[in-house]
Design a protein around this motif. Structure first.
Motif, PDB file in Angstrom:
ATOM      1  N   TRP A 257      -1.848   4.184  -0.710  1.00 14.76           N
ATOM      2  CA  TRP A 257      -0.934   4.577   0.389  1.00 14.76           C
ATOM      3  C   TRP A 257      -1.106   4.311   1.828  1.00 14.76           C
ATOM      4  N   VAL A 258      -2.169   3.480   2.114  1.00 16.48           N
ATOM      5  CA  VAL A 258      -2.423   2.774   3.418  1.00 16.48           C
ATOM      6  C   VAL A 258      -1.183   2.342   4.205  1.00 16.48           C
ATOM      7  N   GLU A 259      -0.643   1.277   3.367  1.00 15.98           N
ATOM      8  CA  GLU A 259       0.446   0.531   4.157  1.00 15.98           C
ATOM      9  C   GLU A 259       1.518   1.624   4.591  1.00 15.98           C
ATOM     10  N   MET A 260       1.985   2.533   3.542  1.00 18.82           N
ATOM     11  CA  MET A 260       3.019   3.478   3.698  1.00 18.82           C
ATOM     12  C   MET A 260       2.641   4.013   5.006  1.00 18.82           C
ATOM     13  N   TYR A 261       1.528   4.738   5.061  1.00 18.66           N
ATOM     14  CA  TYR A 261       1.136   5.576   6.308  1.00 18.66           C
ATOM     15  C   TYR A 261       1.325   4.728   7.556  1.00 18.66           C
ATOM     16  N   LYS A 262       0.883   3.640   7.563  1.00 22.14           N
ATOM     17  CA  LYS A 262       0.819   2.682   8.863  1.00 22.14           C
ATOM     18  C   LYS A 262       2.126   2.402   9.104  1.00 22.14           C
ATOM     19  N   LYS A 263       3.161   2.585   8.109  1.00 25.44           N
ATOM     20  CA  LYS A 263       4.552   2.323   8.524  1.00 25.44           C
ATOM     21  C   LYS A 263       5.500   3.828   9.207  1.00 25.44           C
ATOM     22  N   GLY A 264       4.491   4.653   9.088  1.00 22.10           N
ATOM     23  CA  GLY A 264       5.114   5.788   9.468  1.00 22.10           C
ATOM     24  C   GLY A 264       5.749   6.961   8.376  1.00 22.10           C
ATOM     25  N   ILE A 265       5.312   6.379   7.080  1.00 20.84           N
ATOM     26  CA  ILE A 265       5.995   7.316   5.862  1.00 20.84           C
ATOM     27  C   ILE A 265       4.855   8.248   5.529  1.00 20.84           C
ATOM     28  N   GLY A 266       5.428   9.360   5.362  1.00 18.92           N
ATOM     29  CA  GLY A 266       4.413  10.486   4.921  1.00 18.92           C
ATOM     30  C   GLY A 266       5.042  11.503   3.766  1.00 18.92           C
ATOM     31  N   THR A 267       4.062  12.451   3.777  1.00 19.19           N
ATOM     32  CA  THR A 267       4.766  13.531   2.939  1.00 19.19           C
ATOM     33  C   THR A 267       4.533  15.028   3.240  1.00 19.19           C
ATOM     34  N   LEU A 268       4.223  14.903   4.611  1.00 17.68           N
ATOM     35  CA  LEU A 268       4.600  16.159   5.191  1.00 17.68           C
ATOM     36  C   LEU A 268       4.631  15.921   6.819  1.00 17.68           C
ATOM     37  N   ALA A 269       5.016  16.632   7.538  1.00 13.87           N
ATOM     38  CA  ALA A 269       5.564  16.538   8.883  1.00 13.87           C
ATOM     39  C   ALA A 269       5.103  17.809   9.966  1.00 13.87           C
ATOM     40  N   TYR A 270       4.427  17.243  11.092  1.00 16.84           N
ATOM     41  CA  TYR A 270       3.858  18.530  12.027  1.00 16.84           C
ATOM     42  C   TYR A 270       4.340  17.783  13.303  1.00 16.84           C
ATOM     43  N   GLN A 271       4.995  18.644  14.123  1.00 15.43           N
ATOM     44  CA  GLN A 271       5.107  18.224  15.642  1.00 15.43           C
ATOM     45  C   GLN A 271       5.836  16.884  15.497  1.00 15.43           C
ATOM     46  N   ASP A 272       6.771  16.737  14.622  1.00 13.56           N
ATOM     47  CA  ASP A 272       7.480  15.202  14.738  1.00 13.56           C
ATOM     48  C   ASP A 272       6.502  14.109  14.242  1.00 13.56           C
ATOM     49  N   ALA A 273       5.496  14.384  13.769  1.00 17.70           N
ATOM     50  CA  ALA A 273       4.487  13.194  13.318  1.00 17.70           C
ATOM     51  C   ALA A 273       4.256  13.331  12.024  1.00 17.70           C
ATOM     52  N   TRP A 274       4.622  12.474  11.156  1.00 16.23           N
ATOM     53  CA  TRP A 274       4.293  12.165   9.529  1.00 16.23           C
ATOM     54  C   TRP A 274       2.693  12.070   9.245  1.00 16.23           C
ATOM     55  N   GLY A 275       2.376  12.948   8.425  1.00 16.99           N
ATOM     56  CA  GLY A 275       1.077  12.770   7.753  1.00 16.99           C
ATOM     57  C   GLY A 275       1.163  12.394   6.269  1.00 16.99           C
ATOM     58  N   LEU A 276       0.233  11.736   5.844  1.00 18.95           N
ATOM     59  CA  LEU A 276       0.239  11.359   4.301  1.00 18.95           C
ATOM     60  C   LEU A 276      -0.994  12.131   3.637  1.00 18.95           C
ATOM     61  N   PHE A 277      -1.115  13.238   3.427  1.00 23.05           N
ATOM     62  CA  PHE A 277      -2.105  14.088   2.967  1.00 23.05           C
ATOM     63  C   PHE A 277      -2.331  14.095   1.565  1.00 23.05           C
ATOM     64  N   ASP A 278      -1.078  13.749   0.829  1.00 21.67           N
ATOM     65  CA  ASP A 278      -0.990  13.759  -0.502  1.00 21.67           C
ATOM     66  C   ASP A 278      -1.216  12.495  -1.370  1.00 21.67           C
ATOM     67  N   GLN A 279      -2.340  12.294  -1.609  1.00 17.78           N
ATOM     68  CA  GLN A 279      -2.802  10.734  -2.147  1.00 17.78           C
ATOM     69  C   GLN A 279      -3.284  10.871  -3.655  1.00 17.78           C
ATOM     70  N   ILE A 280      -2.880   9.739  -4.332  1.00 18.33           N
ATOM     71  CA  ILE A 280      -3.573   9.381  -5.606  1.00 18.33           C
ATOM     72  C   ILE A 280      -4.200   8.040  -5.441  1.00 18.33           C
ATOM     73  N   ILE A 281      -5.775   8.266  -5.578  1.00 18.95           N
ATOM     74  CA  ILE A 281      -6.555   7.011  -5.485  1.00 18.95           C
ATOM     75  C   ILE A 281      -7.010   6.557  -6.662  1.00 18.95           C
ATOM     76  N   ILE A 282      -7.131   5.495  -6.892  1.00 19.60           N
ATOM     77  CA  ILE A 282      -7.426   4.897  -8.250  1.00 19.60           C
ATOM     78  C   ILE A 282      -8.767   3.887  -8.345  1.00 19.60           C
ATOM     79  N   SER A 283      -9.526   3.815  -9.374  1.00 22.96           N
ATOM     80  CA  SER A 283     -10.759   2.905  -9.477  1.00 22.96           C
ATOM     81  C   SER A 283     -10.203   1.470  -9.617  1.00 22.96           C
TER      82      SER A 283
END
Length: 351
Positions: A257-283
């Protein structure tokens, strides 16, 4: 332009999997923060009074069943363009108990999938937990338990947070370890509350290390609402998750999800800023595309048009269930995320 590019990528993905359907088996792995998914019964052991008919939200059976239907609508559609059965496994957060999960999986939109439930009560003061749903057609559970997260002094005001849910099972015969998380919130400020999230991340890391001592190539999934973005220390330093496949060492973790986040894409928004808190990380063991088992193919945020606010102060945000004590009739204030895993059918037939 971004929407057109995203649509183009989805079309290409669908064409790829459709064209290769004789060659690959598809498994969808999802996570969804269900936003205050409570029943209507007052539980004196937790702080759930506002989610009762006599509480500030006037939370009644009509609203509850509306909520169940909305969540079922979302979950029933995730990944079905690639696998009509939808997700093989779903991690969920902000659920009160197994009662609400039973109502969810027995909704007509989901009932035919026969989802089973793994859930433990935690000591969270609001009474919200994490849970795990799985389709026994694809996944079977061998063991599960809750992992206590000890909050460091001064991390935040609350004494307890959500436990981590650990599940060991088999995905089409392969042993897989899943950690479902809902790390401490940012209440009180991001910096002040950060030690709590780092403590939760350390619980995951310690358990992952113990697994990998016995099984260096173990297939591990860390999913959840981390209340941190992919670039925060809890993820990058404590878990050590890398955002580039090339930099992931054997036994390491990959964060798609790193590149998505750096492009301003997220899963929730607060004060018009996107966060990407909802992650699935794999080994790292998921990354080899030449293996006999399932391998990682692609990540997605499920954000269909019907789930998005189109007018008002929340325009463009996820269509939330609540605005304070006002029921908005939405789905969740988070978008769900999911990973696509592929497995060569030649490998399936040879097992």
């Amino acid at each position: 332009m971004k929407k057109l590019l995203a649509l183009f990528i989805l079309i290409l993905l669908h064409q790829f999997v459709t064209a290769q359907q004789q060659q690959y088996k598809v498994a969808i792995i999802a996570f969804y923060n269900c936003e205050n998914f409570y029943d209507t019964i007052d539980n004196p052991a937790i702080n759930d009074q506002e989610f009762t008919p006599h509480g500030d939200k006037n939370y009644n059976s009509k609203i509850y069943w509306d909520k169940v239907e909305h969540l079922a609508t979302v979950l029933s559609q995730i990944g079905t363009d690639l696998n009509p059965d939808g997700p093989a496994m779903i991690g969920v957060a902000e659920i009160e108990n197994d009662t609400v999960l039973n109502d969810l999986v027995n909704h007509p939109l989901l009932k035919n999938r026969n989802y089973k439930i793994v859930h433990y009560d935690s000591k969270d003061i609001r009474g919200v937990d994490v849970g795990f749903l799985y389709n026994p057609k694809y996944f079977t559970v061998d063991a599960s338990k809750k992992l206590f997260v000890h909050l460091p002094e001064g991390a935040k005001e609350a004494i307890f947070t959500r436990d981590v849910l650990w599940v060991k099972g088999k995905l089409d015969g392969e042993t897989v370890y899943v950690f479902v998380n809902h790390w401490p919130s940012r209440r009180g400020g991001e910096e002040r509350s950060s030690p709590g999230r780092e403590a939760a991340a350390q619980v995951d890391k310690n358990f992952i290390d113990s697994i990998q001592k016995q099984e260096p190539d173990a297939k591990i999934i860390v999913m959840g609402d981390l209340n941190d973005d992919p670039i925060n220390p809890s993820v990058t330093k404590v878990l050590g998750a890398k955002g580039s496949i090339e930099t992931v060492k054997p036994g390491g973790l990959y964060n798609p999800w790193v590149e998505m986040y750096k492009k301003g894409i997220g899963t929730l928004a607060y004060q018009d800023a996107w966060g990407l808190f909802d992650q699935i990380i794999i080994s790292a063991s998921w990354l080899n595309k030449d293996q006999q088992g399932f391998f990682y193919y692609r990540q997605h945020i499920f954000n269909k048009t019907f789930m998005i606010e189109h007018v008002g102060k929340y325009k463009g945000y996820p269509m939330r269930t609540w605005d304070g004590n006002t029921y908005r009739g939405g789905y969740s204030d988070h978008f769900p995320t999911y990973l696509i895993m592929l497995k060569k059918l030649s490998a399936v037939s040879s097992q």
